[in-house]
Write a protein that holds these residues in place. Structure first.
Motif, PDB file in Angstrom:
ATOM      1  N   GLY A  64    -104.248  40.109  53.442  1.00 56.77           N
ATOM      2  CA  GLY A  64    -103.705  40.382  52.123  1.00 56.77           C
ATOM      3  C   GLY A  64    -102.200  40.221  52.076  1.00 56.77           C
ATOM      4  O   GLY A  64    -101.642  39.728  51.084  1.00 56.77           O
ATOM      5  N   ARG A 113     -96.903  34.780  49.867  1.00 51.62           N
ATOM      6  CA  ARG A 113     -96.961  33.577  49.035  1.00 51.62           C
ATOM      7  C   ARG A 113     -96.501  33.874  47.610  1.00 51.62           C
ATOM      8  O   ARG A 113     -95.800  33.069  46.986  1.00 51.62           O
ATOM      9  CB  ARG A 113     -98.380  33.025  49.011  1.00 51.62           C
ATOM     10  CG  ARG A 113     -98.811  32.381  50.317  1.00 51.62           C
ATOM     11  CD  ARG A 113    -100.283  32.086  50.306  1.00 51.62           C
ATOM     12  NE  ARG A 113    -100.653  31.218  49.195  1.00 51.62           N
ATOM     13  CZ  ARG A 113    -101.847  31.217  48.600  1.00 51.62           C
ATOM     14  NH1 ARG A 113    -102.780  32.081  48.998  1.00 51.62           N
ATOM     15  NH2 ARG A 113    -102.113  30.382  47.621  1.00 51.62           N
ATOM     16  N   ARG A 120    -106.593  29.413  49.423  1.00 54.28           N
ATOM     17  CA  ARG A 120    -107.043  29.765  48.071  1.00 54.28           C
ATOM     18  C   ARG A 120    -105.851  29.966  47.149  1.00 54.28           C
ATOM     19  O   ARG A 120    -104.806  30.472  47.576  1.00 54.28           O
ATOM     20  CB  ARG A 120    -107.878  31.048  48.098  1.00 54.28           C
ATOM     21  CG  ARG A 120    -109.257  30.890  48.702  1.00 54.28           C
ATOM     22  CD  ARG A 120    -110.107  32.112  48.398  1.00 54.28           C
ATOM     23  NE  ARG A 120    -109.609  33.297  49.082  1.00 54.28           N
ATOM     24  CZ  ARG A 120    -110.020  33.699  50.284  1.00 54.28           C
ATOM     25  NH1 ARG A 120    -110.914  33.004  50.951  1.00 54.28           N
ATOM     26  NH2 ARG A 120    -109.533  34.795  50.810  1.00 54.28           N
ATOM     27  N   TRP A 169    -101.823  46.280  43.552  1.00 55.17           N
ATOM     28  CA  TRP A 169    -102.408  45.464  44.614  1.00 55.17           C
ATOM     29  C   TRP A 169    -102.786  46.377  45.776  1.00 55.17           C
ATOM     30  O   TRP A 169    -101.921  46.998  46.395  1.00 55.17           O
ATOM     31  CB  TRP A 169    -101.397  44.420  45.057  1.00 55.17           C
ATOM     32  CG  TRP A 169    -101.923  43.320  45.931  1.00 55.17           C
ATOM     33  CD1 TRP A 169    -102.900  43.390  46.856  1.00 55.17           C
ATOM     34  CD2 TRP A 169    -101.449  41.971  45.957  1.00 55.17           C
ATOM     35  NE1 TRP A 169    -103.085  42.177  47.468  1.00 55.17           N
ATOM     36  CE2 TRP A 169    -102.206  41.287  46.928  1.00 55.17           C
ATOM     37  CE3 TRP A 169    -100.450  41.281  45.254  1.00 55.17           C
ATOM     38  CZ2 TRP A 169    -101.986  39.945  47.234  1.00 55.17           C
ATOM     39  CZ3 TRP A 169    -100.244  39.940  45.553  1.00 55.17           C
ATOM     40  CH2 TRP A 169    -101.001  39.280  46.520  1.00 55.17           C
ATOM     41  N   LEU A 224    -103.598  31.825  44.315  1.00 56.45           N
ATOM     42  CA  LEU A 224    -103.393  33.220  43.958  1.00 56.45           C
ATOM     43  C   LEU A 224    -104.147  33.529  42.664  1.00 56.45           C
ATOM     44  O   LEU A 224    -104.445  32.627  41.874  1.00 56.45           O
ATOM     45  CB  LEU A 224    -101.905  33.501  43.776  1.00 56.45           C
ATOM     46  CG  LEU A 224    -101.045  33.415  45.043  1.00 56.45           C
ATOM     47  CD1 LEU A 224     -99.570  33.488  44.685  1.00 56.45           C
ATOM     48  CD2 LEU A 224    -101.417  34.503  46.033  1.00 56.45           C
ATOM     49  N   THR A 237    -100.407  38.083  53.705  1.00 54.36           N
ATOM     50  CA  THR A 237    -100.032  36.673  53.594  1.00 54.36           C
ATOM     51  C   THR A 237    -100.042  36.210  52.143  1.00 54.36           C
ATOM     52  O   THR A 237     -99.208  35.389  51.737  1.00 54.36           O
ATOM     53  CB  THR A 237    -100.963  35.769  54.433  1.00 54.36           C
ATOM     54  OG1 THR A 237    -102.288  35.785  53.894  1.00 54.36           O
ATOM     55  CG2 THR A 237    -100.994  36.202  55.892  1.00 54.36           C
ATOM     56  N   SER A 238    -100.959  36.739  51.340  1.00 57.64           N
ATOM     57  CA  SER A 238    -100.985  36.384  49.923  1.00 57.64           C
ATOM     58  C   SER A 238     -99.792  36.974  49.182  1.00 57.64           C
ATOM     59  O   SER A 238     -99.215  36.331  48.293  1.00 57.64           O
ATOM     60  CB  SER A 238    -102.296  36.859  49.287  1.00 57.64           C
ATOM     61  OG  SER A 238    -103.407  36.196  49.852  1.00 57.64           O
ATOM     62  N   ALA A 268    -107.654  32.358  53.338  1.00 58.20           N
ATOM     63  CA  ALA A 268    -106.918  33.010  52.256  1.00 58.20           C
ATOM     64  C   ALA A 268    -105.715  32.173  51.826  1.00 58.20           C
ATOM     65  O   ALA A 268    -105.415  32.061  50.630  1.00 58.20           O
ATOM     66  CB  ALA A 268    -106.477  34.396  52.695  1.00 58.20           C
ATOM     67  N   LEU A 269    -105.040  31.577  52.802  1.00 57.21           N
ATOM     68  CA  LEU A 269    -103.867  30.765  52.486  1.00 57.21           C
ATOM     69  C   LEU A 269    -104.240  29.498  51.716  1.00 57.21           C
ATOM     70  O   LEU A 269    -103.404  28.939  50.995  1.00 57.21           O
ATOM     71  CB  LEU A 269    -103.129  30.404  53.773  1.00 57.21           C
ATOM     72  CG  LEU A 269    -102.366  31.560  54.433  1.00 57.21           C
ATOM     73  CD1 LEU A 269    -101.986  31.210  55.868  1.00 57.21           C
ATOM     74  CD2 LEU A 269    -101.115  31.920  53.626  1.00 57.21           C
TER      75      LEU A 269
END
Length: 292
Positions: A260, A266, A168, A230, A170, A262-263, A165-166
């Motif tokens: 989720g 970011r 990818r 979200w 946003l 962590t996104s 995920a990190l």
């Protein structure tokens, strides 16, 4: 690059260490059947709320979560757990010192030299998750990963899921939104609160959070084409359809709520950069609230 950005990126490695140490941390943590209070401030309070929901859902005993300044004096517990990244927060130390002397206490902290560690009866030290940024990221998630592993969750695939995920980008257009609403159910409701707190702390962005099904009971009225809604964890598709009809951008996936989060972290760092804000030194905040 900020310390916060580096610390967000380091979470998969930290989570792997938390999973590895969960068995050895077991004796310091609540046993099944104990009545437990978990206490913290800010992001650490969100850890407490997640753990309380998870522990009760696992059938391991009644578990309450309290802000350190609001621990009721009339309730009795078999163990009290105090969560604090630095172990120096005044309200947390005051709450520990006010605990009944016969009740076992446990500290979860990242600082081996903190007064919380020295004064608690037992300690879970997550020194590998210590942070330089004022805004906390990896300590919070590492504490939750360890607690979930202690409750019996199989999290062996979680660090790799976070790493993917990190890596990818946003969602396109997400950072152009000006209002953010985070939704979650069960323990993920507190993860949603943590996500919104990151945006407020790091980037001074308008962000709110709700238990998912409460969104229809009023908050949906402020959503429009400037909003991102979200979902962290599983949220009913009909609820997201209602949010989409307001014109809001919808962010949802089947990912673990912590992945989720962590996104969302970011996004907070990216919004800060766009606004020219230093996320490591947010306005009016410090790494620990220490009162005279």
């Amino acid at each position: 690059m900020s310390h916060l950005t580096d610390e967000i990126a380091s979470q998969p490695e930290c989570w792997a260490k938390a999973i590895e140490m969960a068995p050895s941390a077991g004796p310091a943590l609540p046993a099944p059947g104990e009545r437990v209070a978990v206490i913290g401030c800010g992001s650490s309070l969100n850890v407490a709320r997640c753990y309380a929901a998870l522990r009760e859902a696992a059938g391991q005993g009644e578990t309450d979560a309290f802000p350190a300044s609001e621990v009721p004096a009339t309730r009795r517990y078999d163990r009290m757990v105090y969560v604090s990244r630095t172990g120096t927060t005044t309200e947390v130390l005051d709450a520990l010192r006010a605990a009944p002397p016969q009740v076992p206490t446990t500290a979860i902290t990242a600082d081996p030299g903190s007064p919380l560690l020295q004064e608690a009866g037992a300690v879970v030290l997550l020194d590998f998750s210590a942070e330089r940024s004022v805004v906390s990221s990896r300590f919070i998630t590492s504490a939750l990963v360890l607690l979930r592993a202690h409750l019996g969750a199989d999290l062996r695939k979680l660090p790799d899921a976070a790493a993917q995920a990190l890596a990818r980008p946003l969602p396109p257009g997400l950072a152009e939104r000006t209002e953010f609403t985070f939704l979650g159910r069960g323990w993920a409701a507190a993860v949603a609160d943590e996500a919104a707190l990151k945006l407020r702390e790091a980037s001074r962005t308008w962000a709110e959070s709700y238990p998912a099904l409460e969104y229809r009971h009023g908050p949906i009225s402020v959503s429009d084409e400037n909003t991102a809604v979200w979902a962290l964890g599983q949220v009913p598709p009909s609820l997201l359809a209602d949010a989409r009809r307001t014109g809001a951008m919808i962010v949802a996936s089947d990912a673990d709520p912590l992945v989720g989060l962590t996104s969302a972290q970011r996004l907070a760092a990216e919004l800060a950069e766009r606004k020219g804000i230093d996320p490591d030194q947010p306005r009016a905040l410090s790494r620990s609230v220490i009162l005279a």
